[in-house]
Design an enzyme around this catalytic site. Sequence first.
Site, PDB file in Angstrom:
ATOM      1  N   HIS A   1      32.784  39.510   8.825  1.00 14.44           N
ATOM      2  CA  HIS A   1      31.335  39.391   8.634  1.00 14.44           C
ATOM      3  C   HIS A   1      31.011  39.523   7.157  1.00 14.44           C
ATOM      4  O   HIS A   1      31.762  40.114   6.376  1.00 14.44           O
ATOM      5  CB  HIS A   1      30.575  40.455   9.435  1.00 14.44           C
ATOM      6  CG  HIS A   1      30.674  41.848   8.873  1.00 14.44           C
ATOM      7  ND1 HIS A   1      29.776  42.349   7.964  1.00 14.44           N
ATOM      8  CD2 HIS A   1      31.582  42.835   9.078  1.00 14.44           C
ATOM      9  CE1 HIS A   1      30.119  43.594   7.649  1.00 14.44           C
ATOM     10  NE2 HIS A   1      31.209  43.917   8.307  1.00 14.44           N
ATOM     11  N   CYS A   2      29.869  38.925   6.769  1.00 13.85           N
ATOM     12  CA  CYS A   2      29.370  39.080   5.409  1.00 13.85           C
ATOM     13  C   CYS A   2      28.091  39.907   5.484  1.00 13.85           C
ATOM     14  O   CYS A   2      27.902  40.684   6.414  1.00 13.85           O
ATOM     15  CB  CYS A   2      29.131  37.724   4.746  1.00 13.85           C
ATOM     16  SG  CYS A   2      27.970  36.670   5.629  1.00 13.85           S
ATOM     17  N   ALA A   3      27.178  39.722   4.554  1.00 15.21           N
ATOM     18  CA  ALA A   3      25.963  40.538   4.539  1.00 15.21           C
ATOM     19  C   ALA A   3      25.018  40.190   5.664  1.00 15.21           C
ATOM     20  O   ALA A   3      24.188  41.014   6.060  1.00 15.21           O
ATOM     21  CB  ALA A   3      25.246  40.381   3.196  1.00 15.21           C
TER      22      ALA A   3
ATOM     23  N   ARG B   1      26.055  37.461   8.329  1.00 11.42           N
ATOM     24  CA  ARG B   1      26.618  36.584   9.345  1.00 11.42           C
ATOM     25  C   ARG B   1      27.911  37.122   9.940  1.00 11.42           C
ATOM     26  O   ARG B   1      28.756  37.662   9.223  1.00 11.42           O
ATOM     27  CB  ARG B   1      26.915  35.203   8.739  1.00 11.42           C
ATOM     28  CG  ARG B   1      25.691  34.427   8.358  1.00 11.42           C
ATOM     29  CD  ARG B   1      26.068  33.136   7.652  1.00 11.42           C
ATOM     30  NE  ARG B   1      25.904  33.261   6.219  1.00 11.42           N
ATOM     31  CZ  ARG B   1      26.012  32.244   5.382  1.00 11.42           C
ATOM     32  NH1 ARG B   1      26.277  31.046   5.824  1.00 11.42           N
ATOM     33  NH2 ARG B   1      25.851  32.423   4.092  1.00 11.42           N
TER      34      ARG B   1
END
Length: 686
Positions: free
Chosen positions: A27-29, A31
């Site tokens: 995961h990113c910030a 998504r």
Amino acid sequence: MASKTASTSQHIITEIGGADNVTSLTHCATRLRFQLHDQSKVDVDSLEKDPAVLGVVKQGTTGLQVVMGGGVAEYYQAIMKEPAMRQVGDGESSAPKKKEYEGVRGKYSWVDYSFEFLSDTFRPILWALLGASLIITLLVLADTFGLQDFRAEEQPPTYQFLHAMWNSVFYFLPIFVGATAARKLGANEWVGAAIPAALLTPQFLALGEAGETITVFGLPLTLNDYSSQVFPPLIAAIGLYWVEKGLKKLIPASVQMVFVPFFSLLIMIPATAFLLGPFGIGVGNGISNLLEAIYNFSPFILAIVIPLLYPFLVPLGLHWPLNAIMIQNIATLGYDFIQGPMGAWNFACFGVVAGVMVISLRERNNQMRQVSLGGLMAGLLGGISEPSLYGVLLRFKKTYFRLLPGCFAGGVVMGFVQPETSAFVFTSVLTIAAFTPMIGYTIGVLVAFVTSFLLVIFLDYRGKDERAEIRAQLAAEREAANREEDERIDAAEDAGTTPAPAPTPEDGAAGTAVATAAAPAKEVKPALRPGAVTEIGAPLAGRAIALSEVPDPAFAGGALGQGIAIEPSGDSVVAPADGSIITVQKTGHAVGLRLDNGIEMLIHIGIDTVQMGGEGFEVHVGKKQRVSAGDVLITFDRDAITAAGYPAVTPVLIANTKKFATVEAHPAEHADLGDKVITVFAKQGE
């Protein structure tokens, strides 16, 4: 009762094809980023029906992004805690593990993979960059108020320490990039980090000044300052991948763990210092100089083009190369001229969602109000545009016609004021002070925000058909809510004046109302009519026992609904009455039904059998499918369940228990299919 986060996480797993369809998850910030075995198993429409899901984007042939907003880490943790996801690691395959150096997958074209490589290299570093950018902003504010000189080489001890807090991220950025780039390619990430780290050690720095040429191994070596560089470690990671791949073919597997990293370092550190590092610096400087030349030729044109490009680059993940250039500009030029115009795009985006929030409040559209508020807060405070982009902009076709004029208007202002920044920051309200001239930049982002905001307010964010459909849906929901309230009041009044007669059995058929009070004036599902008594037949044969005997506290305590449990003697689960399938697990261990009489049921075959991954289960129905009493829903292998070490006892629950007065279980030493096992009593006055 499961939390909303847990429920949404389980919903996501189901609608992407189950845990068995996942090869990796990161995961990113904003998504969740899945890699899947079969992308066609994803039900995008069902995913997006969950209010917590802001959008779904397919990438390539196996990638899937599920946009969750700022709380994405909570959903990631909840998904990874699911038993079925235990075989899926952070970025690791759920298939039998391959060797560490598996390299680039051939499923991607080189263009697609190049952009994915850049995106996935910088994505893990995003949190550190965000934190450092806000520390920079605080120091820039201190500079604005005359407390210190942000650019001064000599700082008081306190400020020197504060500068170290943000500079650590950028000075050692090559090490971070080397690790994440190597990991993305399939090379060893720690060796990938060690290569640029060698060029930042005191011993290497003591060799001489940047630009100086010295002799090492009898060869000329031109020294460079590798701090804050991004292209040298990227290119070194690519070189490392090929070196490791070659070494693996030459070195026996039994000693690869020792000699592959040994020879990799022995080869790649000199190769980077002599060749790849200077080449990477040249590539970065070349791109940076080209953009600087365009900027010097016409900053006005560049300031308009940048914000107009970003709305199309970000959805595709193609904006990361420009982000790398921003960092390169600061490392080589001492300032950056891209981030300022980029702010026009960000604030135009936030202006759109602010307008959507106002309209949603006016229409009492709770779902869009939550989506737009979350996107607005993530944007204004964090400078993150993805929640706004995927939650609103990409879902409604008219939004780009409100967004692009704001980008253009803000870009025009940026072209006149030509804002610059000496630090890499995320463009938000909190980082405005990092730009010079601050007033000019503020006017630019304000123009972008207000332009898009007003266009949404006056022209709406939806097309005519979309607006009519949503408003009709909202009106129908309010009408249904009002009707339900009227029915409740009418039923209460009737109960207070004319007591309902005692129930009289009709035909005793499973799943039908055997007795009802006088029906209310308006149509209500039979089992929900005041005073109704409904009998439920056994959906599977076996020994019927009380829920309290189930070896699982959630079922035994009735947290998931009241009902009964059956120790199966057969191998089939059938529909107890006519209805439709609400949900069915891909692993086959559970099925949910909504009977035509208004009763909702959950039948869970065995305890913890989700961990069997579908082995021993065969599903015969699909979601939303109509079924008749006696239709086979699932067949299962009791011996396989027992052999796997799980209890086969099957809870049969009334999922909407709270809508009824009482749910009564009827234990029995043996119940055949259709035998009465549950009686549901409706509330008298509702």
